[in-house]
Design an enzyme around this catalytic site. Structure first.
Site, mmCIF file in Angstrom:
data_model
loop_
_atom_site.group_PDB
_atom_site.id
_atom_site.type_symbol
_atom_site.label_atom_id
_atom_site.label_comp_id
_atom_site.label_asym_id
_atom_site.label_seq_id
_atom_site.Cartn_x
_atom_site.Cartn_y
_atom_site.Cartn_z
ATOM 1 N N GLU A 48 26.413 57.802 -40.582
ATOM 2 C CA GLU A 48 27.664 58.350 -41.110
ATOM 3 C C GLU A 48 28.873 57.462 -40.847
ATOM 4 O OE1 GLU A 48 28.380 62.618 -41.165
ATOM 5 O OE2 GLU A 48 26.583 62.877 -39.932
ATOM 6 N N HIS B 247 2.199 56.255 -30.114
ATOM 7 C CA HIS B 247 0.997 56.665 -30.839
ATOM 8 C C HIS B 247 1.067 56.311 -32.321
ATOM 9 C CE1 HIS B 247 -0.765 59.032 -27.478
ATOM 10 N NE2 HIS B 247 0.502 59.091 -27.109
ATOM 11 N N LYS C 28 27.006 67.317 -52.181
ATOM 12 C CA LYS C 28 27.342 68.743 -52.148
ATOM 13 C C LYS C 28 27.969 69.196 -53.461
ATOM 14 C CE LYS C 28 27.929 68.782 -47.152
ATOM 15 N NZ LYS C 28 28.866 68.771 -46.017
#
Length: 396
Positions: A271, A287, A381
């Site tokens: 951001e 892993h 948005k």
């Protein structure tokens, strides 16, 4: 579909963070390493960071101290103490506060805590689940959805916000609300986000032996003074790390208390610096992620691994980090270790958060990018609102 078609940029010059139309064309591409600017000139910092995100980072200790006073003034029903789990409804910068509090509390947290970053309520919610709805703007669609569902079911509720529909809904229903004032981006309210949740949990007896806030504030003030913009790069490890990451994609490793901090570093780099970043929790990274450090070979210099370490980490993790260091060294992977500092878990968590916030803003300045606006998030948005016919103001 080309990304520019989706977001509406038919011309590269229209992209957020792109060159000013009045420029002579020199800014049409990202700056090269040799063209990067200094981090030690106050005028340059003010020009690239006009809304003073660096100043927002420096407000963290003040926010934390103020959060303690605000939380102490809220009347909390005794019923809120009789809970067997906590569900935090939040998104983005409002969600990370609870995640950091849980990380710092560790096994001192008396009940399980879930951070729900989605619409509605998480599965497994029962009548003794405390629901904490947190939204900086009070308008976050996902949080409001869960808040409404919790009200309908009559669950124990608390709200944290600056206002909006979350504040009005809580006031209407007589739900305890902690309301603070801070204009600007939700991610810049991290002192409130952590402090309010920590103090509410402490008052409700949900944390055994909570860390005192005073030493945390002192740790932050000391760190921010040593790593702030007035300290030259030669003596400033946060600026030095930003230089190291410049032009590369950072991958942040963290374990235990530092896993949530690694997540915060990743989102701040996204951001503030408008840069790609990733984070990996340890030991899970051993892993899978470690195997991905080989290809593509021609891009090996494009990554920069940052390992966030805590002096209190278990010996088994220290051994794992040592092996990871050896393997990354054999593959000539760019890397650095950042050690947390402070007298308590909460101090080490927030001190490392503050360091990462500074690194992300310094990196934005090196990229000659204003760290404050989140243009693509706002456009996302707005377009979702057009597609669904909803209010586009749902900030986190």
């Amino acid at each position: 579909m080309d990304a520019r078609d989706y977001f509406g940029y038919k011309n590269p010059d229209e992209e957020p963070g792109g060159p000013d139309p009045a420029d002579d064309g020199e800014g049409a591409r990202p700056p090269l390493f040799e063209e990067a600017i200094t981090l030690d000139d106050p005028e340059t910092l003010r020009k690239i960071d006009p809304e003073d995100m660096l100043g927002r980072v420096a407000e963290m200790p003040r926010q934390l101290a103020q959060a303690r006073r605000l939380a102490a003034a809220v009347k909390l029903p005794a019923a809120l103490e009789d809970v067997d789990s906590v569900a935090v409804l939040a998104m983005g910068g409002s969600a990370i506060g609870a995640e950091l509090v849980a990380a710092a509390a560790g096994d001192r947290l008396r009940v399980p805590l879930f951070v729900h970053r989605d619409y509605g309520l998480p599965p497994g919610i029962g009548p003794r689940t405390l629901v904490l709805a947190a939204s900086h703007s009070g308008e976050t669609a996902e949080t409001l959805s869960g808040f409404a569902a919790a009200r309908e079911r009559g669950l124990p509720l608390v709200a944290i916000t600056t206002g909006g529909r979350l504040a009005s809904g809580a006031a209407e229903a007589g739900i305890p609300i902690v309301q603070y004032k801070l204009a600007g981006q939700p991610r810049a309210a991290i002192g409130f986000g952590v402090g309010l949740v920590h103090e509410l949990f402490s008052r409700l007896g949900l944390i055994d032996g909570p860390d005192p806030i005073g030493p945390v504030v002192a740790t932050l003030e000391s760190l921010l003074e040593r790593l702030g913009p007035s300290v030259d790069t030669d003596a400033n490890s946060a600026k030095q790390l930003a230089w190291s990451v410049f032009g590369r994609i950072p991958v942040i490793y963290g374990h235990g208390t530092m896993a949530a901090v690694a997540h915060r570093w990743k989102t701040q780099l996204n951001e503030n610096a408008k840069a790609w970043a990733a984070w990996e929790p340890m030991p899970e990274a051993n892993h899978n992620a470690i195997e991905g450090s080989l290809n593509p070979r021609e891009q090996s210099d494009a990554l920069y691994v940052i390992q966030l370490r805590d002096p209190g980490e278990p010996a088994a993790l220290a051994e794992r980090y040592q092996v990871v260091e050896e393997l990354l060294g054999e593959r000539a992977t760019n890397r650095a270790e950042v050690w947390a500092e402070g007298p308590s878990a909460l101090a080490r968590v927030l001190g490392t958060v503050a360091r990462g916030d500074l690194v992300s803003v310094y990196l934005a300045i090196l990229y000659q990018t204003d760290p404050t606006p989140v243009t693509l998030l706002a456009m996302l948005k707005e377009r979702l609102a057009r597609a669904t016919g909803t209010d586009p103001t749902g900030a986190t």
